[in-house]
Design an enzyme around this catalytic site. Structure first.
Site, PDB file in Angstrom:
ATOM      1  N   ASP A  96       0.878  -1.076   0.271  1.00  0.00           N
ATOM      2  CA  ASP A  96      -0.497   0.148  -0.330  1.00  0.00           C
ATOM      3  C   ASP A  96       0.457   1.384  -0.160  1.00  0.00           C
ATOM      4  OD1 ASP A  96      -2.224  -1.286  -0.662  1.00  0.00           O
ATOM      5  OD2 ASP A  96      -3.139  -1.279   1.572  1.00  0.00           O
ATOM      6  N   ASP A 153      -6.724  -4.041  -4.046  1.00  0.00           N
ATOM      7  CA  ASP A 153      -7.202  -2.719  -3.708  1.00  0.00           C
ATOM      8  C   ASP A 153      -5.330  -1.973  -4.110  1.00  0.00           C
ATOM      9  OD1 ASP A 153      -7.952  -4.898  -1.948  1.00  0.00           O
ATOM     10  OD2 ASP A 153      -7.967  -3.552   0.181  1.00  0.00           O
TER      11      ASP A 153
HETATM   12  N1  GLY Z   1      -6.608  -2.054   2.448  1.00  0.00           N
HETATM   13  C1  GLY Z   1      -8.059  -0.994   1.993  1.00  0.00           C
HETATM   14  C2  GLY Z   1      -8.804  -1.215   2.056  1.00  0.00           C
HETATM   15  O1  GLY Z   1      -9.131  -1.446   3.222  1.00  0.00           O
HETATM   16  O2  GLY Z   1      -9.502  -0.817   1.805  1.00  0.00           O
END
Ligand code: GLY
Length: 375
Positions: A96, A153
């Site tokens: 991320d 994601d």
């Molecule tokens: N990790 C991204 C979300 O929880 O949307």
């Protein structure tokens, strides 16, 4: 069938003024804390290597750009260095980094020319590229024992790789981003326009071993925030590359997303959870989808783009209604109520989420003419 609503003159200006008032108040109240979840109108202070730490500074940079205010500039300035230090100290880099360095280092470099910020963003992009699993052609999610896992994601993190290729002239980042996006097209996207959350690959052969429910209800359900990440991420991949299947995928996911909305226009946390009417909503999914729909509206054939803009406006209207909006409550920290973080884990249900706030603000900024994209 959702109630059809249209923006009224003055709506955007009213929302924007509310956002400014609330952000100023929150900045005074939280100082240099890193907000993630506001459970009872008070934001927490999350560790800086957590995936959400870029969104609050992203709001500050966006407001600095749009208002010219030195207060936002000053408050936003240290965040990319702070986040980098947290990563290096704990050696906890993960998939991320795009969520964290795009709204901090990349935007800081773009707005101020700061070369340290550029170095940090390129280092994060190099790290993300290093997570590419050659067999199976995907970016690996998370750390520890989750070897071979990829998640939807990550589509939103690809912009960091596209940016790095543009910045450095080195095509490897873009090639990796496209390889991952192609795998999402072939392994995550279902015929009806919905997407899986987690695909577990055999990291040696690249074969699919399993589909996992993750933050959704079940492996073949439809986690609404995951649909929103896919919609927006595919639109971004098209914006950076001009590769049409990415835009077509974004449109398919968008059509599916809009068709699943309940009457008041704010998605449940999973479109296929049982006893749907009784399930919590996720305002963050609506905000992300609204901002992504505005990308599709800009990128699609002008003859059709209007339908995506209208869908985005209706999501924002729904979010700005009394039930979901906290714009009129200056004391409550958070712009949107009724977000759902991780329902299967029982965590952060019916709360304000900093990424919901960020994408709500971002979508409204886009409708007011802001074009200097962060994602
Ligand atoms: N990790 C991204 C979300 O929880 O949307």
């Amino acid at each position: 069938m959702m109630n059809l609503m249209n923006l009224k003159p003055g709506d955007l200006d009213d929302w924007w003024s509310g956002i400014l008032r609330k952000t100023d108040r929150m900045l005074e109240a939280i100082g240099d804390a890193s907000p993630h979840v506001s459970a009872a109108g008070v934001y927490d202070d999350v560790r800086l290597d957590w995936w959400t730490s870029g969104f609050w500074p992203g709001q500050l940079w966006l407001l600095h750009e749009l208002t010219g205010s030195a207060t936002y500039h000053e408050a936003a300035w240290p965040w990319d260095a702070r986040i980098e230090q947290a990563f290096v100290r704990d050696n906890n880099f993960h998939h991320d980094v795009g969520f964290q360095f795009l709204p901090t280092a990349v935007v800081k470099h773009r707005l101020t020319g700061d070369e340290d910020a550029c170095r940090r963003a390129l280092a994060a992009a190099g790290f993300l590229a290093g997570r590419f699993n050659l067999n199976g052609r995907f970016l690996r999610a998370w750390n520890q024992d989750k070897i071979g896992w990829a998640i939807i994601d990550s589509m939103m993190n690809l912009s960091l790789l596209f940016w790095a290729s543009e910045r450095s002239g080195d095509p490897r980042y873009r090639q990796i981003a496209c390889a991952h996006a192609d795998t999402v097209l072939s392994r995550f996207l279902r015929p009806d326009g919905s997407v899986h959350h987690i695909v577990a690959f055999d990291p040696e052969t690249g074969a699919v071993k399993a589909y996992l429910g993750g933050q959704g209800h079940a492996p073949f359900s439809s986690w609404s925030r995951g649909q929103a990440w896919a919609l927006y991420g595919m639109a971004n991949a098209y914006r950076y590359t001009g590769i049409h299947p990415y835009l077509h995928a974004a449109q398919r996911i968008a059509h599916y997303f809009v068709s699943c909305l309940p009457e008041d226009g704010v998605p449940h946390w999973d479109f296929r959870a049982p006893d749907l009417a009784a399930q919590p909503r996720d305002t963050s999914a609506a905000a992300i989808a609204a901002s992504g729909l505005l990308e599709i509206a800009r990128l699609a054939d002008p003859e059709w783009g209007g339908i995506y803009q209208l869908a985005a406006e209706r999501l924002l209207l729904a979010l700005s209604s009394e039930r979901y909006s906290a714009l009129n409550d200056l004391v409550y920290q958070g712009l949107l109520k009724e977000g759902t973080g991780h329902k299967p884990a029982g965590s952060n249900v019916n709360v304000s989420l900093i990424y919901g706030d960020y994408f709500y603000m971002e979508a409204i900024a886009k409708l007011r003419g802001w074009t200097n994209r962060i994602f």
